[in-house]
Design a protein around this motif. Structure first.
Motif, short mmCIF file in Angstrom:
data_model
loop_
_atom_site.label_atom_id
_atom_site.label_comp_id
_atom_site.label_asym_id
_atom_site.label_seq_id
_atom_site.Cartn_x
_atom_site.Cartn_y
_atom_site.Cartn_z
N ALA A 45 0.84 -1.20 0.00
CA ALA A 45 0.00 0.00 0.00
C ALA A 45 0.88 1.26 0.00
O ALA A 45 0.58 2.23 -0.69
CB ALA A 45 -0.92 0.01 1.21
N HIS A 46 1.97 1.21 0.74
CA HIS A 46 2.90 2.35 0.76
C HIS A 46 3.57 2.52 -0.60
O HIS A 46 3.74 3.65 -1.07
CB HIS A 46 3.97 2.15 1.84
CG HIS A 46 3.41 2.12 3.22
ND1 HIS A 46 3.24 0.93 3.90
CD2 HIS A 46 2.98 3.10 4.04
CE1 HIS A 46 2.73 1.20 5.10
NE2 HIS A 46 2.56 2.51 5.20
N VAL A 47 3.97 1.42 -1.21
CA VAL A 47 4.62 1.49 -2.52
C VAL A 47 3.68 2.09 -3.55
O VAL A 47 4.07 2.95 -4.34
CB VAL A 47 5.11 0.08 -2.95
CG1 VAL A 47 5.59 0.10 -4.39
CG2 VAL A 47 6.20 -0.42 -2.02
N ILE A 48 2.42 1.65 -3.54
CA ILE A 48 1.43 2.20 -4.48
C ILE A 48 1.25 3.70 -4.24
O ILE A 48 1.18 4.48 -5.19
CB ILE A 48 0.10 1.43 -4.36
CG1 ILE A 48 0.28 0.00 -4.88
CG2 ILE A 48 -1.02 2.15 -5.11
CD1 ILE A 48 -0.87 -0.91 -4.59
N GLY A 49 1.19 4.11 -2.97
CA GLY A 49 1.06 5.53 -2.66
C GLY A 49 2.26 6.33 -3.12
O GLY A 49 2.12 7.43 -3.66
N ILE A 50 3.46 5.78 -2.95
CA ILE A 50 4.68 6.46 -3.38
C ILE A 50 4.70 6.60 -4.90
O ILE A 50 5.06 7.66 -5.43
CB ILE A 50 5.93 5.71 -2.87
CG1 ILE A 50 6.04 5.88 -1.35
CG2 ILE A 50 7.19 6.21 -3.56
CD1 ILE A 50 7.05 4.97 -0.71
N TYR A 55 4.01 9.99 -9.68
CA TYR A 55 3.25 10.30 -10.88
C TYR A 55 2.69 11.73 -10.81
O TYR A 55 2.74 12.48 -11.78
CB TYR A 55 2.12 9.28 -11.05
CG TYR A 55 1.19 9.59 -12.19
CD1 TYR A 55 1.59 9.41 -13.51
CD2 TYR A 55 -0.10 10.05 -11.95
CE1 TYR A 55 0.73 9.69 -14.56
CE2 TYR A 55 -0.96 10.34 -12.98
CZ TYR A 55 -0.54 10.15 -14.29
OH TYR A 55 -1.39 10.44 -15.31
N ALA A 56 2.17 12.10 -9.62
CA ALA A 56 1.67 13.46 -9.44
C ALA A 56 2.80 14.48 -9.59
O ALA A 56 2.58 15.60 -10.06
CB ALA A 56 1.01 13.60 -8.07
N GLY A 57 4.00 14.09 -9.21
CA GLY A 57 5.15 14.98 -9.34
C GLY A 57 5.49 15.30 -10.79
O GLY A 57 6.11 16.33 -11.07
N LEU A 58 5.07 14.45 -11.71
CA LEU A 58 5.32 14.73 -13.12
C LEU A 58 4.61 16.01 -13.59
O LEU A 58 5.05 16.65 -14.54
CB LEU A 58 4.86 13.55 -13.99
CG LEU A 58 5.71 12.29 -13.88
CD1 LEU A 58 5.09 11.17 -14.71
CD2 LEU A 58 7.13 12.57 -14.34
N SER A 59 3.54 16.37 -12.91
CA SER A 59 2.82 17.58 -13.29
C SER A 59 3.67 18.83 -13.10
O SER A 59 3.37 19.89 -13.64
CB SER A 59 1.52 17.71 -12.51
OG SER A 59 1.79 17.93 -11.14
N LEU A 60 4.75 18.71 -12.34
CA LEU A 60 5.65 19.85 -12.17
C LEU A 60 6.37 20.20 -13.47
O LEU A 60 6.89 21.30 -13.62
CB LEU A 60 6.69 19.56 -11.08
CG LEU A 60 6.15 19.47 -9.66
CD1 LEU A 60 7.24 19.01 -8.71
CD2 LEU A 60 5.59 20.81 -9.22
N ALA A 80 1.93 12.01 3.02
CA ALA A 80 2.20 10.59 2.81
C ALA A 80 3.03 10.01 3.96
O ALA A 80 2.77 8.90 4.43
CB ALA A 80 2.93 10.39 1.48
N LEU A 81 4.00 10.77 4.42
CA LEU A 81 4.82 10.32 5.54
C LEU A 81 3.98 10.23 6.81
O LEU A 81 4.14 9.28 7.60
CB LEU A 81 6.00 11.27 5.74
CG LEU A 81 7.16 10.77 6.60
CD1 LEU A 81 7.69 9.44 6.08
CD2 LEU A 81 8.26 11.80 6.61
N ALA A 82 3.06 11.17 7.00
CA ALA A 82 2.16 11.10 8.15
C ALA A 82 1.29 9.85 8.07
O ALA A 82 1.04 9.18 9.08
CB ALA A 82 1.29 12.36 8.22
N PHE A 83 0.83 9.51 6.88
CA PHE A 83 0.07 8.27 6.69
C PHE A 83 0.90 7.06 7.06
O PHE A 83 0.42 6.14 7.75
CB PHE A 83 -0.41 8.14 5.24
CG PHE A 83 -0.92 6.78 4.91
CD1 PHE A 83 -2.19 6.40 5.30
CD2 PHE A 83 -0.14 5.87 4.23
CE1 PHE A 83 -2.68 5.13 5.01
CE2 PHE A 83 -0.59 4.60 3.95
CZ PHE A 83 -1.87 4.23 4.33
#
Length: 143
Positions: A45-50, A55-60, A80-83
């Motif tokens: 689950a953590h790997v999928i979130g990372i 992927y979201a970072g690509l929008s930069l 994410a780290l808090a999660f």
């Protein structure tokens, strides 16, 4: 985690426009310290979130304001780290207690601002408590 939750509800920096940035700084420092002292195990689950965050970072790549984009992307990383920290802990009771105590302190301030006109903390839209804005204070109190 309870101390971090309490601070997220009550920390206030009396500089206009810096109210939410103060809370993000508390979250960033708190999460980093908690992770340092109690690193969790990484699951799929953590790997999928990372992967999603990467992927979201690509929008930069196509943002017109790269500096602000990095700042917003960093917020996702801290969340994410808090999660990850929350998922590694079996008991989140201290987090809920700290958050409730902080919301209680903030609510007392809001009541004083509304009924008695306290102006201890500057506000954009009264009564805002330490959140500067009554809508954000109401969202926190509803939690």
């Amino acid at each position: 985690m309870g101390v971090v939750a309490f601070l997220l509800m009550t920390v206030f920096l009396p500089v206009p426009g810096r109210f939410t940035k103060t809370r993000w700084a508390v979250l960033a420092i708190g999460v980093a310290v908690l992770w340092y002292f109690n690193p969790g195990r990484v699951t799929w689950a953590h790997v999928i979130g990372i992967v999603f965050i990467m992927y979201a970072g690509l929008s930069l790549l196509w943002t017109f304001n790269f500096g602000d984009g990095i700042l917003q992307f960093g917020k996702f990383g801290f969340l994410a780290l808090a999660f990850c920290i929350g998922a590694a802990r079996g008991d989140l009771r201290s987090t809920w207690i700290g958050g409730a105590l902080g919301a209680g302190v903030n609510s007392v301030l809001v009541v004083g601002q509304y009924f008695y006109g306290w102006d201890i903390v500057p506000q954009a839209v009264a009564p805002g408590g330490t959140f500067f804005n009554k809508n954000i204070a109401a969202e926190t109190a509803a939690l």
